[in-house]
Scaffold this motif. Structure first.
Motif, PDB file in Angstrom:
ATOM      1  N   PRO C 110       0.842  -1.200   0.000  1.00 19.15           N
ATOM      2  CA  PRO C 110       0.000   0.000   0.000  1.00 19.15           C
ATOM      3  C   PRO C 110       0.877   1.251   0.000  1.00 19.15           C
ATOM      4  N   VAL C 112       0.445   4.151   1.105  1.00 16.72           N
ATOM      5  CA  VAL C 112       0.552   4.935   2.345  1.00 16.72           C
ATOM      6  C   VAL C 112       1.722   4.442   3.194  1.00 16.72           C
ATOM      7  N   ILE C 113       1.974   3.139   3.169  1.00 19.99           N
ATOM      8  CA  ILE C 113       3.077   2.605   3.974  1.00 19.99           C
ATOM      9  C   ILE C 113       4.407   3.020   3.367  1.00 19.99           C
ATOM     10  N   LEU C 116       4.918   6.816   3.904  1.00 23.57           N
ATOM     11  CA  LEU C 116       5.225   7.157   5.293  1.00 23.57           C
ATOM     12  C   LEU C 116       6.640   6.724   5.656  1.00 23.57           C
ATOM     13  N   VAL C 204       0.100   9.587  -3.658  1.00 23.93           N
ATOM     14  CA  VAL C 204       0.267   9.295  -2.239  1.00 23.93           C
ATOM     15  C   VAL C 204       1.719   9.434  -1.803  1.00 23.93           C
TER      16      VAL C 204
END
Lengths: 380, 298, 273
Positions: C110, C112-113, C116, C204
């Motif tokens: 994903p 987002v991981i 981040l 993202v």
């Protein structure tokens, strides 16, 4: 003087004890993990020889070739080429070239560029490269195809480009890995003779790997028959056919019927074998055998006669059987005759005339017969 | 092996290896480390850990508060569960849509197959964001779908699809369709059709032949496709953010809000670590399948 | 598979492709809408395109995005090709499992991981967020896609080509540049194109790793979408779609033509002795 087969060879350095081998594989072993591809193999090849490695797939013949080219390193043993030790020399510094089974033509280069590739790596002058490429194209009769790319060529033409590319550098040895495997039967037969002529003309040493025995027999001066990483016999085509040294070779090359039996009498080279198939076999043996030993008598199908009645000459070996199968092949007819013991014997008869006096039919009784020297006694 | 060859072979491996270690693997450890620290109003907004001198000092500073927090606030575990459920349902829906398409493509005349293949791949090249955005105009209550259905007289009231889970399902199926079609298509395309003919010759009905021959042979493609849809869908952010409503809970969106709105880096790191733990099993399965395919292709 | 194309097959393909393309088509149509409402047709107009080009914020973002995409795709192509070679050529080395895991995992991870974790890395090493951090992040993501594309080409690569080159005297490095690379070049180029578009499209990861002054086009579009749907977004989306679709279509037409020519050549070649 009598000889095996109907060929007399003038080129036979292997019979000359003073001749020095050009390529020497000495006690070569190659293991891939736990699989032994080549097992303590020793083999000598002479300069200008057309040498064939023949065997079923997985027998180690390609591995042997690839070790000479430098793609594989022997696990133990050494390879000498023209007296020079080859170990540690990378493939791009070895004076041998290889013609690949897949041809491995560079798809993004023209025929000319393919042939020039090796010369360019050596830093040869441009004009010299051009001359050499033109010469090579002429040699393989592809003068008009220099500007084409590999995919614009037929299979036979590609094969010739691969050949031209691998001899352009004038290697000490040309290695050919199943060189004709991708061609159809007719083209293959033509190309076999072309390769032989080329080898004569260039005076190069050729070492070819093949699984096709007819191809090996046609082209090679000598054949090494390999099985499970070992050489079973190294000899001329006539010798491996007429004088195989073992049941394996006899069975591998051509067609053969093997009779098992115990030696009854041995007087010089004349011996008598008590066959297990219900009839005694008189034979001539080149090797010494002792009475009581178990031996095999190997005989080729074309050396057996098939008759309706028992032959008059009592010195020939003869047995009665039933005709089991018949295959008419045009140039010859193949019969399978079943003896009372259940043994099936293969016999081939040349159809030298268009009409036969004595035709045979299925299930008929017939006699098979052969003189003592028609077959060979094998002890292993 | 000669030294030059040794050096070049090492470089080929070492350069990408080192890059991925630094930019892919090491960051996960940093995420894990920060998930164990406490929030602070500063930049970066967390109290660093591991700056004490002794080992005991370091261990004392570690705080599992963020993980405790994840279990205490129902928002988080509900988001995890709902993400997994939404992703699973969407994966099944995508499979149902994709299989007939892939099957139809594989059966197409070989002359037009490359074109069809390109048409399936093309949306993958266009922006994910734009493709999701395109659905807003369609699914809005006054949007094109409602307009169309009202003018056909099928419905009288505008549809409430946008800001519901239905919109998310549509978004995921739409966005991830090529990922499902491609592996199934390549499995079906490779299949020898005479196998089906053999099955029918031996007395199978066409439907029987499909379920007994075609489908089992396409299974590797189906499995690869399901992984390619399910894993990223669990952590999806753009689709729930643009198409889902305020009631929609998906963990990708939660992580994003935690990070960008609440500026709570330690909690978002903890959210990421737990999400990764949930996905580790499917990711390992996916990699094994990839490795097997790679092995088979060699 | 070679068989008849049944009506059911045709129908599923048509329905499937309509589903894939209708939303994009509608988006493109409404970018030419004179009305400010994206759902009601108010006549044909190109005014949104005009206003787009005078929107400095969008133009700046587009320029950043293209620079990031060009640079990251180029680095990713080199790294991804090396990774593919490593995976294909060296079947045994320490940590190969981990390596192949790191190549395949980003494909499904994903975003987002990934975003981040990369951000936290940049903060931890004190790297100021901006153009370079987005570029590095995109290299990391897209090199894995390049590796997969190149690796799938290498699987069918005839290794005897390399052996032939070495047999003819080319060193391993010479072999790579004279034979391997030219032969796999189409795959490397499509790997580059994929990396370029992935970087161009990413929202993202860019949102996490970018900093002031390095707003990318997807970030700009996203912030405007959150404020509401406008034809201007449709216009910028249309330009992005057109840009990429043109590239992909041209590339595939070139490939297709070469293939057709190649097939024709081969047929002609086989006809001669």
């Amino acid at each position: 003087m009598k000889s095996l087969g109907n060929i007399r060879r003038s080129f036979a350095p292997w019979n000359d004890p003073s001749a020095k081998p050009y390529i020497a594989f000495e006690n070569i072993t190659k293991a891939f993990g736990s699989f032994i591809a080549v097992n303590d193999l020793t083999l000598h090849v002479f300069q200008r020889e057309f040498f064939a490695l023949l065997g079923a797939s997985g027998c180690g013949k390609s591995t042997l070739l690839r070790m000479l080219a430098g793609f594989e390193q022997p696990t133990s043993g050494r390879i000498l080429l023209d007296g020079q030790e080859m170990s540690g020399i990378p493939p791009y510094r070895r004076p041998v070239n290889m013609m690949f089974q897949s041809y491995a033509l560079f798809p993004h280069m023209t025929v000319e560029k393919n042939i020039a590739f090796g010369l360019k790596q050596d830093g040869m002058a441009k004009s010299e490269i051009e001359d050499r490429v033109a010469q090579m194209l002429k040699l393989v009769k592809l003068e008009q195809f220099g500007k084409r790319k590999p995919h614009q060529l037929s299979g036979g033409q590609r094969q010739r480009v691969a050949l031209a590319r691998s001899i352009a550098k004038r290697p000490k040895v040309l290695l050919l890995d199943e060189p004709l495997g991708a061609l159809d039967k007719k083209l293959r037969e033509e190309t076999q003779f072309e390769l032989m002529d080329l080898q004569q003309e260039l005076g190069l040493t050729f070492m070819v790997v093949t699984h096709d025995q007819e191809e090996a027999m046609t082209m090679a001066d000598r054949i090494a028959i390999m099985d499970r990483g070992q050489v079973k016999q190294v000899a001329t085509p006539a010798e491996v056919y007429e004088a195989p040294n073992s049941r394996f070779v006899a069975d591998f090359i051509g067609s053969v019927t093997l009779f098992e039996g115990k030696v009854e009498k041995a007087e010089g080279n004349r011996i008598e074998i008590a066959g297990t198939d219900g009839f005694p076999i008189r034979a001539e043996s080149a090797v010494a055998v002792t009475p009581g030993a178990t031996v095999h008598y190997a005989i080729r199908p074309e050396k057996i006669r098939l008759t309706k009645a028992r032959p008059a000459d009592p010195s020939v070996n003869a047995a009665e059987g039933e005709i089991w199968d018949i295959a008419y092949l045009g140039d010859m007819t193949v019969f399978h005759v079943r003896l009372a013991s259940g043994k099936v014997i293969k016999i081939s008869q040349m159809n030298a005339t268009r009409e036969a006096e004595e035709p045979f039919g299925w299930d008929e009784q017939a006699w098979v017969s052969f003189p003592a020297n028609a077959g060979i006694v094998l002890t292993s | 092996m000669n030294p030059l060859k040794w050096v070049t072979s090492r470089l080929v491996i070492l350069v990408p290896y080192a890059w991925l270690l630094i930019f892919f693997l090491v960051p996960f450890f940093i995420v894990f480390k920060i998930s164990l620290s406490t929030t602070a109003i500063q930049m970066p907004p967390y109290d660093p850990v591991f700056d004490g001198t002794g080992t005991w000092e370091k261990i004392k500073q570690l705080s599992f508060d963020n993980y405790v927090w994840l279990t205490e606030d129902p928002l988080y575990y509900r988001a995890y569960i709902s993400s997994v459920i939404i992703a699973a349902v969407s994966t099944v829906l995508t499979l149902l849509v994709a299989y007939p398409v892939a099957y139809g493509m594989a059966r197409a005349p070989s002359s037009i197959r490359p074109t069809l293949l390109m048409l399936v791949i093309l949306p993958f090249w266009t922006s994910f964001l734009i493709r999701v955005y395109a659905w807003i105009g369609i699914l809005k209550p006054e949007g094109l779908l409602s307009q169309l259905l009202i003018s056909l007289g099928l419905i009288s009231e505008p549809l409430q699809i946008l800001n519901t889970n239905t919109a998310i399902f549509i978004g995921i199926v739409y966005s991830y369709l090529p990922f499902m079609v491609l592996p199934i298509y390549s499995a079906l395309e490779k299949m020898d059709y005479s196998l089906v003919e053999a099955a029918e010759d031996l007395g199978c009905t066409p439907t029987g032949a499909f379920w007994k021959v075609t489908f089992p042979l396409s299974l590797p493609g189906v499995i690869a496709g399901c992984f390619l849809v399910f894993i990223p869908a669990v952590g999806e952010f753009v689709i729930p953010d643009l198409l889902g409503g305020s009631a929609t809970l998906m963990i990708g969106k939660t992580l994003w809000n935690e990070f960008f709105s609440n500026r709570d880096w330690p909690v978002s790191s903890a959210v990421a670590v737990v999400l990764l733990l949930i996905l580790v099993i499917p990711i390992v399965f996916f990699q094994n399948a990839q490795a097997k395919a790679e092995e088979a292709g060699r | 598979m070679n068989t008849t194309w049944s009506r059911f097959n045709i129908l599923s393909v048509v329905v499937g492709f309509s589903f894939l393309y209708l939303p994009i088509l509608i988006l493109i149509i409404f970018s030419f809408n004179a009305s400010k409402l994206v759902t009601v047709w108010g006549g044909f107009s190109t005014k949104w395109y005009v206003s787009l080009f005078s929107n400095q914020g969008i133009m700046d973002a587009a320029w950043v995005t293209i620079r990031v995409a060009l640079l990251s795709a180029s680095i990713a192509t080199v790294l991804g090709t090396l990774a593919a070679l490593a995976l294909n050529r060296y079947t045994r080395f320490n940590g190969r499992m981990l390596f192949s895991g790191m190549v395949y995992a980003p494909l499904v991870m994903p975003e987002v991981i990934t975003g981040l974790s990369l951000l936290l890395l940049f903060v931890a090493i004190g790297f100021d967020r901006g153009f370079w951090t987005v570029t590095l992040a995109h290299v990391t993501l897209t090199m894995c896609f390049v590796a997969v594309v190149v690796q799938s080409r290498l699987v069918t690569y005839d290794r005897s080509l390399d052996e032939a080159a070495m047999d003819l005297g080319a060193t391993p490095v010479g072999t790579f540049f004279q034979v391997t690379l030219p032969v796999i070049l189409p795959a490397v180029v499509s790997g580059w194109m994929l990396a370029f578009t992935l970087s161009l499209d990413d929202l993202v990861i860019a949102s996490f790793t970018s900093g002031p002054g390095a707003t990318t086009l997807p970030m700009k579009i996203y912030s405007q979408v959150r404020l509401g749907v406008t034809p201007e977004i449709n216009a910028v989306s249309t330009i992005m779609i057109a840009f990429i679709a043109t590239g992909v279509v041209i590339a595939s037409i070139i490939t297709k033509r070469q293939e057709v020519q190649r097939k024709r050549d081969e047929r002609m070649a086989m006809a001669q002795p």
